[in-house]
Motif scaffolding. Structure first.
Motif, mmCIF file in Angstrom:
data_model
loop_
_atom_site.group_PDB
_atom_site.id
_atom_site.type_symbol
_atom_site.label_atom_id
_atom_site.label_comp_id
_atom_site.label_asym_id
_atom_site.label_seq_id
_atom_site.Cartn_x
_atom_site.Cartn_y
_atom_site.Cartn_z
ATOM 1 N N ALA A 99 5.274 2.202 4.415
ATOM 2 C CA ALA A 99 4.994 1.895 2.963
ATOM 3 C C ALA A 99 5.837 0.809 2.488
ATOM 4 O O ALA A 99 5.390 -0.094 1.332
ATOM 5 C CB ALA A 99 5.198 3.048 1.967
ATOM 6 N N ALA A 100 6.972 0.697 2.806
ATOM 7 C CA ALA A 100 7.912 -0.316 2.437
ATOM 8 C C ALA A 100 7.323 -1.993 2.611
ATOM 9 O O ALA A 100 7.869 -2.738 1.813
ATOM 10 C CB ALA A 100 9.291 -0.118 3.297
ATOM 11 N N PHE A 101 6.242 -1.934 3.602
ATOM 12 C CA PHE A 101 5.915 -3.088 3.816
ATOM 13 C C PHE A 101 4.650 -3.488 3.219
ATOM 14 O O PHE A 101 4.018 -4.510 2.995
ATOM 15 C CB PHE A 101 5.598 -3.307 5.226
ATOM 16 N N ILE A 102 3.962 -2.389 2.366
ATOM 17 C CA ILE A 102 2.754 -2.689 1.217
ATOM 18 C C ILE A 102 3.034 -3.680 0.337
ATOM 19 O O ILE A 102 4.140 -3.688 -0.226
ATOM 20 C CB ILE A 102 2.250 -1.497 0.863
ATOM 21 N N THR A 103 2.114 -4.656 0.392
ATOM 22 C CA THR A 103 2.340 -5.595 -0.655
ATOM 23 C C THR A 103 1.361 -5.366 -1.681
ATOM 24 O O THR A 103 1.196 -5.733 -3.038
ATOM 25 C CB THR A 103 1.910 -7.082 -0.026
ATOM 26 N N LYS A 104 0.268 -4.474 -1.621
ATOM 27 C CA LYS A 104 -0.790 -4.224 -2.478
ATOM 28 C C LYS A 104 -1.312 -2.877 -2.386
ATOM 29 O O LYS A 104 -2.042 -2.444 -1.333
ATOM 30 C CB LYS A 104 -2.048 -5.159 -2.421
#
Lengths: 240, 240
Positions: free
Chosen positions: B204-209
């Protein structure tokens, strides 16, 4: 104390014939049993092998040995809680919203997933052809995740039902209009066809609008699975 | 003539450990075997019990007794045709289109359905976390309906992979933006989370949207199934 005839009755509910005869069905697993106990579906009996599990059950449960549970259960490794419930009576169908109509859905996982999708998208009525898999089949119940208590299921002769209906009848066909280029009406029937053969000829005669989920790219994929097609079509109906 | 060591090898391919060791997998059933024979996946051996079935097989097949087939098969009631194939090598991932990224999908039916959906929607690359169920598991293969031959599957450490990516990273969350109110970019990563726990914290830390499939009505349905959510999200990406 559980008598032999009771064990035999519960075991027999793995089969549709006996579920229909007794108007009862079995659910196994603490989560699933609790969900149904919290619903409008009426419990008949709840059994458990473990005293500590009883605390989480919102209904009085009869304590039994795991030997007896094995005799009642349809699972190789039974869960410590087994519930027997009354099959709810079907309510009359009202044509005020979209209704999902299943034409010979045979896979229990697909039916369970479609029931869960209808619940998610607020579709209250599901009309099933008489040759659709029984919704109280244990494998269907497992896939519904409790949604079975929140939708009204009716099994009937589809041509007979469709003849009486006056709302638009939508069905997915390879030569249908692209679903996202259509303005969907506020109510209608959405027909979902059999996994292998699609919508039957008898039922297709009642379709007023053919729609199609466009494929993308160069794939030779045959088709979408019945449950994933239902997901996309319900999403399209509701975003309209 | 089939030697014992061959039977043992084929039986062992029911387990991931041996599939990885030998880089081979088993497919059962005439339709599934023929589909793979028509694909770029290389056959290792094809076995059959029936001479009349051989005519429909587009590859030379070794005739065996049903006793030997029973020993090789993973099914209680084996189909008359069993194929052994080489696991194809993963191709390098190219970031020119949407890529589906699976974060610990555990159910074989879900993975198979997602592979079939990617094929339908022209998604060429699927990146799986190392704890996603093995795609060459017989239950996955059954649900892919031949699509496994048309997508590139890579198993890897997801945080490591995501660190290297420079395209937008989309994931479904309850507090995300309504998916149909978003203008989707032409390429990106679509993360699909685990059936029970959703997208992991690490990923989730890499989610941008964050996006969201809106529910409809008053239902208390918990969530959509991982495969049906993927169906709706891929449909939304492609209709954009």
């Amino acid at each position: 104390m559980v008598v032999k005839s009771q064990i035999r009755l519960i075991k027999s509910l793995q089969q549709k014939k006996y579920r229909n005869q007794h108007q009862l069905f079995v659910v196994e697993g603490i989560k699933a049993v609790n969900e149904l106990l919290a619903s409008s579906i009426k419990p008949y009996m709840v059994y458990t092998t473990a005293t500590h599990v009883l605390e989480n059950i919102s209904h009085s449960a009869t304590q039994i040995s795991s030997e007896i549970l094995h005799k009642m259960s349809g699972l190789r490794t039974p869960s410590p809680v087994l519930g027997v419930f009354h099959i709810p009576e079907s309510k009359p169908i009202t044509f005020t919203d979209w209704i999902v109509v299943l034409d010979a859905i045979r896979d229990p996982g697909n039916l369970g997933t479609i029931i869960r999708l209808c619940d998610w998208f607020g579709v209250s009525h599901i009309v099933c052809s008489n040759d659709t898999v029984d919704a109280y089949n244990p494998k269907v119940l497992q896939a519904t995740m409790g949604s079975i208590a929140r939708v009204n299921l009716v099994y009937t002769d589809l041509p007979f039902f469709l003849k009486e209906s006056s709302v638009p009848v939508y069905g997915a066909f390879m030569n249908g209009a692209k679903v996202y280029e259509e303005k969907m009406p506020e109510k209608g029937l959405l027909i979902i066809g059999n996994e292998a053969n699609g919508i039957s000829k008898e039922v297709a005669a009642f379709i007023t609008k053919k729609i199609h989920i466009p494929q993308f790219g160069l794939s030779t994929a045959e088709s979408l699975n019945a449950a994933t097609a239902t997901a996309i079509l319900l999403h399209e109906l509701r975003r309209a």
